[in-house]
Design an enzyme around this catalytic site. Structure first.
Site, mmCIF file in Angstrom:
data_model
loop_
_atom_site.group_PDB
_atom_site.id
_atom_site.type_symbol
_atom_site.label_atom_id
_atom_site.label_comp_id
_atom_site.label_asym_id
_atom_site.label_seq_id
_atom_site.Cartn_x
_atom_site.Cartn_y
_atom_site.Cartn_z
ATOM 1 N N ASP A 65 29.282 -13.398 12.209
ATOM 2 C CA ASP A 65 30.659 -12.996 12.477
ATOM 3 C C ASP A 65 31.600 -14.195 12.397
ATOM 4 O O ASP A 65 32.814 -14.037 12.467
ATOM 5 C CB ASP A 65 30.792 -12.261 13.807
ATOM 6 C CG ASP A 65 30.278 -13.065 14.994
ATOM 7 O OD1 ASP A 65 29.923 -14.243 14.830
ATOM 8 O OD2 ASP A 65 30.208 -12.496 16.106
ATOM 9 N N SER A 66 31.043 -15.387 12.189
ATOM 10 C CA SER A 66 31.862 -16.559 11.875
ATOM 11 C C SER A 66 32.638 -16.349 10.584
ATOM 12 O O SER A 66 33.640 -17.034 10.331
ATOM 13 C CB SER A 66 30.979 -17.802 11.750
ATOM 14 O OG SER A 66 29.865 -17.548 10.900
ATOM 15 N N ASP A 104 25.110 -10.081 11.806
ATOM 16 C CA ASP A 104 25.685 -10.048 13.146
ATOM 17 C C ASP A 104 26.297 -8.682 13.442
ATOM 18 O O ASP A 104 27.018 -8.119 12.598
ATOM 19 C CB ASP A 104 26.790 -11.100 13.271
ATOM 20 C CG ASP A 104 26.304 -12.381 13.927
ATOM 21 O OD1 ASP A 104 25.262 -12.349 14.600
ATOM 22 O OD2 ASP A 104 26.980 -13.413 13.767
ATOM 23 N N LYS A 134 21.645 -9.106 14.464
ATOM 24 C CA LYS A 134 21.685 -10.119 15.520
ATOM 25 C C LYS A 134 22.641 -9.674 16.616
ATOM 26 O O LYS A 134 23.740 -9.188 16.340
ATOM 27 C CB LYS A 134 22.099 -11.482 14.985
ATOM 28 C CG LYS A 134 22.036 -12.589 16.054
ATOM 29 C CD LYS A 134 22.100 -13.973 15.445
ATOM 30 C CE LYS A 134 23.504 -14.359 15.048
ATOM 31 N NZ LYS A 134 24.422 -14.474 16.212
ATOM 32 N N GLU A 136 24.235 -10.840 20.494
ATOM 33 C CA GLU A 136 24.432 -11.945 21.431
ATOM 34 C C GLU A 136 24.149 -11.520 22.869
ATOM 35 O O GLU A 136 24.405 -10.386 23.259
ATOM 36 C CB GLU A 136 25.876 -12.456 21.342
ATOM 37 C CG GLU A 136 26.203 -13.171 20.041
ATOM 38 C CD GLU A 136 27.592 -13.785 20.049
ATOM 39 O OE1 GLU A 136 27.975 -14.339 19.012
ATOM 40 O OE2 GLU A 136 28.290 -13.723 21.087
ATOM 41 N N GLU A 204 22.179 -21.570 20.819
ATOM 42 C CA GLU A 204 23.323 -22.356 20.353
ATOM 43 C C GLU A 204 23.881 -23.245 21.447
ATOM 44 O O GLU A 204 24.106 -22.804 22.576
ATOM 45 C CB GLU A 204 24.422 -21.422 19.840
ATOM 46 C CG GLU A 204 25.648 -22.167 19.329
ATOM 47 C CD GLU A 204 26.672 -21.275 18.656
ATOM 48 O OE1 GLU A 204 27.736 -21.793 18.251
ATOM 49 O OE2 GLU A 204 26.416 -20.055 18.532
#
Length: 303
Positions: A65-66, A104, A134, A136, A204
């Site tokens: 999502d970056s 993501d 993915k 979080e 991270e």
């Protein structure tokens, strides 16, 4: 004396293209971890990026999502939508023949319920061809989402430590695990993600000593980003290639300066356009005399 006939030498076969490398699977990642073979993960957001990353030998491609920031120009990852992420992910999938593609799940697409999380994950598999999704976080709600998605038959990669989607709760985009309370949370989240059935885990922005404390308890592959040595590493493509502008995170290493190279190339192009040097004759198509006459006649005939 009659000569003995000899068998003619076989005609050499035409060279055959090398067999394509075996596709990376979750089983292969587990084998790599067991054999201490480092796993290379890099972000990708489009077809050419995926092709180039594969040519470079990346094992895993993360459609992060970056992309909200480095591709779409948003000011934060939470701005990107599911539809936008699926568009990026599908482009990467079309460019990836070997690497395992992880996508993501964006902010807002899993928070409401396990059912919402499963529905979103299914879209990424069906519409974008994701090998895994993915997610979080490692609190009880996030662990429940992981279990539900895995129960639906979709592999999940967890993500703990600095979780950009909820960075506001963490005090901003800053390293985690630097206090006793935060270190305990990183460890418990990591173990909860594993217990929920995740196939791999991204950690991270966590001190390597804290990561080292939990690594022996993690049987799934661990991918670090600003977390010291792990089973593998991941970086954002635009960061490592020197395309991203502005201040970079401490864990970023620039392995190239493509941003400067791109600017230099466009500047050279612009200079030649303005001077008339481009296009030169070699960049133009020839025409027969008949075609030129016909064009002139057509132009003259129009009042």
């Amino acid at each position: 004396m009659t000569p003995v006939p000899t068998t003619p030498a076989p005609t050499p076969l035409l060279s055959q293209p090398a067999a394509p490398a075996a596709r990376i699977t979750l089983t292969r990642l587990t084998e790599m971890k067991a054999q201490a073979e480092p796993i290379v993960m890099v972000t990708a957001y489009d077809h050419p990026g995926a092709r180039l990353a594969e040519r470079a030998g990346a094992d895993m491609l993360l459609v992060g999502d970056s992309g909200a920031q480095v591709v779409l120009g948003y000011d934060a990852t939470v701005r990107v939508s599911v539809d936008e992420m699926i568009t990026l992910s599908a482009a990467v999938r079309r460019g990836a023949d070997r690497a395992l593609v992880v996508c993501d799940l964006p902010f807002g697409s899993t928070e409401a319920s396990d059912a919402q999380a499963v529905e979103t994950a299914v879209r990424f598999v069906r519409e974008a061809g994701a090998d895994a999704v993915k997610l979080e976080g490692g609190n009880p709600d996030r662990a429940s989402r992981i279990r539900a998605i895995v129960a639906a038959g979709i592999p999940v990669v967890g993500h703990v430590g600095l979780t950009p989607q909820t960075a506001t709760q963490l005090g901003g985009l800053r390293a985690q695990g630097r206090t006793a309370e935060s270190a305990r949370r990183v460890v418990t989240d990591a173990l909860a993600v594993q217990a929920a059935g995740a196939s791999a885990l991204v950690i991270e922005a966590v001190p390597s000593e804290v990561v080292a404390a939990v690594l022996p308890r993690l049987e799934i592959p661990v991918i670090g980003i600003g977390a010291g040595p792990a089973d593998g590493q991941v970086l954002v493509l635009h960061d490592l290639l020197g395309i991203t502008e502005g201040r970079q995170a401490r864990f970023v290493k620039r392995f190239a300066e493509l941003g400067d190279a791109v600017v230099g190339g466009i500047e050279a192009y612009a200079a030649e356009v303005r001077s008339g040097a481009f296009p030169a004759p070699e960049h133009q198509y020839p025409a027969s005399p008949e075609a030129v006459r016909a064009a002139l006649e057509a132009a003259a005939s129009v009042s």
